[in-house]
Design a protein around this motif. Structure first.
Motif, PDB file in Angstrom:
ATOM      1  N   PRO A   1       0.809  -1.231   0.000  1.00 44.73           N
ATOM      2  CA  PRO A   1       0.000   0.000   0.000  1.00 44.73           C
ATOM      3  C   PRO A   1       0.838   1.274   0.000  1.00 44.73           C
ATOM      4  CG  PRO A   1      -0.012  -1.029   2.174  1.00 44.73           C
ATOM      5  CD  PRO A   1       0.647  -2.003   1.248  1.00 44.73           C
ATOM      6  N   TYR A   2       2.085   1.198   0.453  1.00 41.54           N
ATOM      7  CA  TYR A   2       2.915   2.388   0.508  1.00 41.54           C
ATOM      8  C   TYR A   2       3.246   2.931  -0.884  1.00 41.54           C
ATOM      9  CZ  TYR A   2       6.245  -1.490  -0.002  1.00 41.54           C
ATOM     10  OH  TYR A   2       6.877  -2.635  -0.422  1.00 41.54           O
TER      11      TYR A   2
ATOM     12  N   LEU B   1      -4.866   3.819   5.573  1.00 41.30           N
ATOM     13  CA  LEU B   1      -4.203   2.572   5.926  1.00 41.30           C
ATOM     14  C   LEU B   1      -4.904   1.918   7.108  1.00 41.30           C
ATOM     15  CD1 LEU B   1      -1.865   0.614   5.470  1.00 41.30           C
ATOM     16  CD2 LEU B   1      -0.472   2.020   7.014  1.00 41.30           C
TER      17      LEU B   1
ATOM     18  N   LEU C   1      -1.710   7.537  -0.115  1.00 44.35           N
ATOM     19  CA  LEU C   1      -1.889   6.791   1.131  1.00 44.35           C
ATOM     20  C   LEU C   1      -1.759   7.716   2.337  1.00 44.35           C
ATOM     21  CD1 LEU C   1      -2.247   3.936   2.368  1.00 44.35           C
ATOM     22  CD2 LEU C   1       0.246   3.848   2.582  1.00 44.35           C
TER      23      LEU C   1
END
Length: 400
Positions: free
Chosen positions: A296-297, A307, A302
């Motif tokens: 996800p980074y 998150l 983000l």
């Protein structure tokens, strides 16, 4: 030449708002730092093409074309841009580049653009008759002498069928790209899949409309659907924006120093938190799994709340976990993973040739300067210096 009064209805309003929204989205994606991403540029041109086609249908449906006959069939070349541009957008979003030999995909549109001269560069009487033939065959035609022979390709009578085939092929290619990405990278690309499915419906609508309505009388239904597609894209853009999420408190400025010596936020901040060790373990396990499957980074937008939502916890508890277990705040955690990914790309022979700005984009940075700052802060050298160091051959040990 006989004209008819302006006709406005709900469909006209929906189409007009869709045109305006499409123009706004195209300007949004084609301006500022957003245009540096190939996927954004492709989506911007795709929205512009949708807007052009919808604008022509709006003029035809409302009878405004009688007052602007020069616009007759002006958007027809865009028919063959919709499919390739949407495919480029999906491919660019997944692979951060255009597909191989992408220029060949634009060849049909280029041919049709040249062919369009044969009906755009014609006397006004020719355009008036063309409009009547499509929308108002009940009105009398006027005598005219064309400047040149229309349609040198001899294929214009098949434009609807060719548009249908183009959209169907490229919608299938887009869905195939998403399927491969999900299989190879275990990534969830729901928004891309939704837009691809919406685009895949266009050929079906062309079939339904053209079989039910003679000539172009039902095109307002297609334009209404395209407007809804534009609205959906706008919603996805807003949903994906961190602007509407609560802003986390930025970390205090920390001078440049090696990562292991960074000051860890004291545990006292969370001493009264209700987050137990078992819950921390569970969230940490989900975080580890998420890092392994989705990375996800790499998402440029983000944020801590986003998150936390993916991990089914609160931003406060996630912040506590990062501080207690990993000794980092969210911003340091995010930068660490992104820079590690950048190091891998700079080492990998398959991606080492990429420009530094492209590396920054791939690891989630919208701003190259932010990438350079984070890279130097964590590794005490610039990305270019790191690339040069890893490219140098390592000395062989002396065996004497």
């Amino acid at each position: 030449m006989q004209t008819l009064p302006i006709h406005l209805d709900v469909f006209a309003l929906v189409i007009l708002l869709g045109v305006a929204q499409g123009l706004f989205l195209s300007a949004f994606f084609l301006s500022g730092s957003r245009r540096r991403r190939v996927a954004n540029r492709c989506l911007g041109w795709f929205m512009l093409s949708l807007s052009a086609i919808s604008a022509e249908i709006f003029l035809n449906h409302t009878n405004y074309t009688f007052r602007a006959l020069w616009t007759v069939d002006f958007a027809e070349p865009f028919n063959f841009l919709l499919g390739p541009l949407f495919y480029f957008f999906v491919f660019g979003r997944v692979n951060h580049r255009l597909p191989p030999r992408w220029g060949l995909h634009l060849l049909p549109s280029a041919i049709w653009l040249v062919n369009a001269v044969t009906w755009i560069y014609q006397p006004i009487e020719f355009k008036y008759n063309s409009y009547l033939d499509s929308m108002h065959p009940e009105l009398p035609f006027v005598p005219m002498r064309p400047y040149m022979r229309e349609d040198f390709t001899g294929l214009r009578h098949l434009v609807n069928e060719m548009t249908l085939l183009s959209c169907l092929i490229y919608a299938g290619l887009a869905l195939l790209v998403i399927r491969r990405a999900n299989r190879q990278q275990s990534m969830n690309r729901g928004a891309l899949r939704l837009l691809s499915l919406l685009f895949a419906v266009v050929p079906l609508l062309i079939v339904l409309v053209k079989t039910q309505f003679k000539e172009d009388l039902g095109d307002y239904l297609l334009a209404t659907y395209m407007a809804m597609t534009i609205y959906t894209a706008s919603f996805l853009v807003m949903r994906g924006s961190s602007f509407f999420e609560p802003e986390p408190v930025p970390p205090a400025s920390i001078p440049d120093e090696p990562a292991p010596e960074r000051v860890v936020e004291p545990r006292k901040k969370y001493e009264k938190s209700a987050l137990s060790g078992e819950v921390e373990d569970a969230v940490l396990t989900r975080l580890t799994g998420l890092l392994a499957t989705e990375k996800p980074y790499l998402q440029s937008d983000l944020s801590l709340p986003r998150l936390a939502a993916q991990l089914h916890t609160s931003p406060h508890h996630l912040s506590q976990l990062l501080n207690n277990r990993l000794g980092q705040n969210f911003f340091d955690w995010l930068a660490t993973h992104r820079i590690t990914e950048a190091q891998n790309l700079l080492r990998d022979p398959a991606t080492a040739h990429l420009k530094i700005d492209e590396i920054a984009e791939r690891v989630g940075y919208n701003s190259p300067s932010a990438f350079h700052t984070a890279f130097k802060r964590l590794l005490h050298q610039t990305p270019a210096q790191f690339r040069e160091a890893v490219a140098q051959p390592q000395p062989t040990p002396d065996r004497r």
